[in-house]
Design an enzyme around this catalytic site. Structure first.
Site, short mmCIF file in Angstrom:
data_model
loop_
_atom_site.label_atom_id
_atom_site.label_comp_id
_atom_site.label_asym_id
_atom_site.label_seq_id
_atom_site.Cartn_x
_atom_site.Cartn_y
_atom_site.Cartn_z
CD GLU A 26 -8.10 -1.54 -5.59
OE1 GLU A 26 -8.32 -2.74 -5.36
OE2 GLU A 26 -7.48 -0.81 -4.79
CD GLU B 132 -10.30 1.88 -2.34
OE1 GLU B 132 -9.51 1.10 -1.77
OE2 GLU B 132 -11.14 1.50 -3.16
C1 BG6 Z 1 -8.77 -1.71 -2.12
C2 BG6 Z 1 -10.18 -2.06 -2.45
O1 BG6 Z 1 -7.93 -2.59 -2.75
O2 BG6 Z 1 -8.32 -1.86 -0.81
C3 BG6 Z 1 -11.12 -2.06 -1.26
O3 BG6 Z 1 -10.69 -1.23 -3.46
C4 BG6 Z 1 -10.43 -2.67 -0.07
O4 BG6 Z 1 -12.30 -2.74 -1.62
C5 BG6 Z 1 -9.22 -1.82 0.26
O5 BG6 Z 1 -11.25 -2.83 1.04
C6 BG6 Z 1 -8.46 -2.24 1.50
O6 BG6 Z 1 -8.12 -3.59 1.41
P1 BG6 Z 1 -8.53 -4.59 2.55
O7 BG6 Z 1 -8.11 -5.92 2.06
O8 BG6 Z 1 -7.79 -4.18 3.76
O9 BG6 Z 1 -9.99 -4.48 2.71
#
Ligand code: BG6
Length: 490
Positions: free
Chosen positions: A176, A388
């Protein structure tokens, strides 16, 4: 016949700092996430620039993947994973970031992890830096705002690429990388670039991450240095093994204009360019886009840090694939009084047509098709991968130990359907790794309670729990999805 190609990389994604724990084991030293305390949906995480023996740091033990990776990878294999995205924790390899020699114990750990993946026929996809900048790089060098850190990163990256060249084919440089563009100096700059203002580094009290001081000029300089480090890594990686597929990684927060007012449309274009497109354009096309030069002029940013030599490096180090995270969409408006999304990170105006998670993240599967189609149009020759996508939720363990997470199944089903539509539109989508196939520490809130997994981990925000693993209903569902190559979504 399935809409998804036979070679489609189904799997899941984690980050070292959110799952490994063992934060000082086998030579590792502190990195940025090890300094952060937990928060919740309304409370930002805080940082004390020294360790507090009385505090609970979620990443210190995380879910203890460091000692349980064999069990966890076996569970991923049982679901039929073709691919497992994980990060190497920079601080396991070069504990201070600038050590003379790499740490053999750290290198050996990832040898075993990759061997375990290969044993199960799982292709590792490795992020080189997933918010894991060694703390020493922050305090001694000022993070990526210091050009020396380019060399330190490239040395780390080439060390691991050389070591694992026969075990890992797919690599991502910075997780990111565009996140600092979203807040220009807070959590994004610390996590992504390792920069904190000296006043904050010297603080003797806990600073909420939302109150970290920012500096626009410094943020752009540091981001530029990351672009250069990424491009040099891509170039060196291709020399180490010409078969490597090396990608960027963008947090794609797609935006819609809140109203049909053309002024909202243009405001949306500006936010999209700055927050989503800028970093992708540099890494895929190898040059700063024209709209950024205009922005720099308007904002009085001194761009002398972008040298001719750097421009040549950016051109030579373009990525082989564009990868991104996709969780939600947001709205943009110039009109006052719009309701904003909730949660500890409000990222835009609320969309009246969408529902949101308990953390205020708006659920928008159609937006994924829209994002994929738009990206394919923007980068027609570059394969795309969703690395993701997932649903953070409170899960309930029933008395018999079962966990009925139908809401998670619904979320994934709708997003997989959206990917199928994009494939029918002709998008070159090569894989999908869900976020957090196993529960882990949330990056945004530091909570365990924000659970993403198909696998439940008995670990809680008060530090209790025995780390045991349990399958949720979604476990068997995802197994079926993979076995049918995305056809059986019931
Ligand atoms: C992404 C990141 O932004 O979102 C992860 O790459 C992160 O590291 C994921 O865990 C989900 O966000 P969060 O804040 O719910 O953990």
């Amino acid at each position: 016949m399935s809409t998804f190609p036979e070679t489609f990389l189904w799997g899941g994604a984690v980050a070292a700092n959110q799952c490994e724990g063992a934060y000082l084991e086998d030579g590792k030293k502190l990195s940025v996430p090890d300094m952060l305390l937990g928060g919740d949906v309304n409370t930002p995480r805080t940082l004390l620039p020294r360790q507090d023996a009385t505090a609970f740091y979620p990443s210190h033990e995380a879910i203890d993947f460091y000692h349980r990776y064999k069990e966890d990878i076996a569970l991923f294999a049982e679901m039929g994973f073709k691919c497992f995205r994980l990060s190497i924790n920079w601080g396991r390899i070069f504990p201070d970031g600038d050590d003379a020699e790499p740490n053999e114990a750290g290198l050996a750990f990832y040898d075993s992890v990759f061997d375990e993946c290969r044993k199960h026929g799982i292709e590792p996809l490795v992020t080189l830096c997933h918010y894991e900048i060694p703390w020493n790089i922050v305090t001694k060098y000022g993070g990526f705002s210091n050009r020396k850190v380019i060399d330190l990163f490239v040395r780390y990256a080439t060390t691991v690429m050389e070591r694992y060249k026969d075990k890992v084919k797919y690599w991502l440089t910075f997780n990111e990388i565009n996140v600092p563009m979203m807040d220009m100096g807070g959590i994004g700059s610390l996590y992504g670039l390792g920069i904190m203002e000296e006043e904050d580094i010297q603080s003797d009290h806990r600073i909420p991450l939302t109150e970290l001081k920012g500096n626009k000029q410094r943020t752009f300089e540091a981001l530029h240095n990351e672009f250069v480090a990424s491009a040099l890594t891509v170039r060196a990686g291709h020399e180490i093994n010409p078969d490597f597929m090396i990608g960027n990684m963008i947090a794609h927060m797609t935006n819609y204009p809140l109203t049909p007012d053309p002024k909202d449309m243009l405001a949306c274009l500006d936010v999209d360019n700055m927050c989503n497109n800028f970093c992708g354009d540099v890494q895929v096309r190898g040059e700063y886009p024209a709209y950024m030069w205009r922005y720099f002029r308007n904002e009085g940013i001194d761009t002398s840090f972008i040298t001719e030599e750097d421009k040549a490096i950016l051109k030579e180090g373009t990525v082989d694939m564009y990868t991104f995270s996709y969780y939600m969409t947001n709205c943009v408006t110039v009109h006052e009084g719009a309701e904003m999304t909730g949660g500890n990170m409000s990222l835009g105006a609320k969309n009246p047509y969408l529902k949101a998670s308990d953390w205020g993240w708006q659920i928008d599967p159609d937006g994924l098709r829209y994002t994929l189609d738009t990206l394919a149009g923007r980068y027609p020759n570059t394969p795309l991968m969703v690395v993701e996508n997932g649903f953070g939720a409170f899960d309930k363990v029933e008395e018999d130990g079962s966990i009925h997470d139908q809401y998670r199944i619904d979320y994934f089903r709708s997003h997989i359907e959206a990917m199928a539509e994009a494939l029918k539109d002709g998008v070159n989508l090569i894989g999908y790794t869900t976020w957090g196939p196993i529960d882990l520490v949330s990056a945004g809130t530091g909570q365990y309670a924000k659970r993403y997994g198909f696998i439940y981990v008995d670990r809680h925000d008060d530090g209790t729990g025995d780390f045991s693993r349990k399958k949720k209903d979604s476990f068997d569902w995802y197994k079926k999805v993979i076995a049918s190559n995305g056809e059986d979504l019931d």
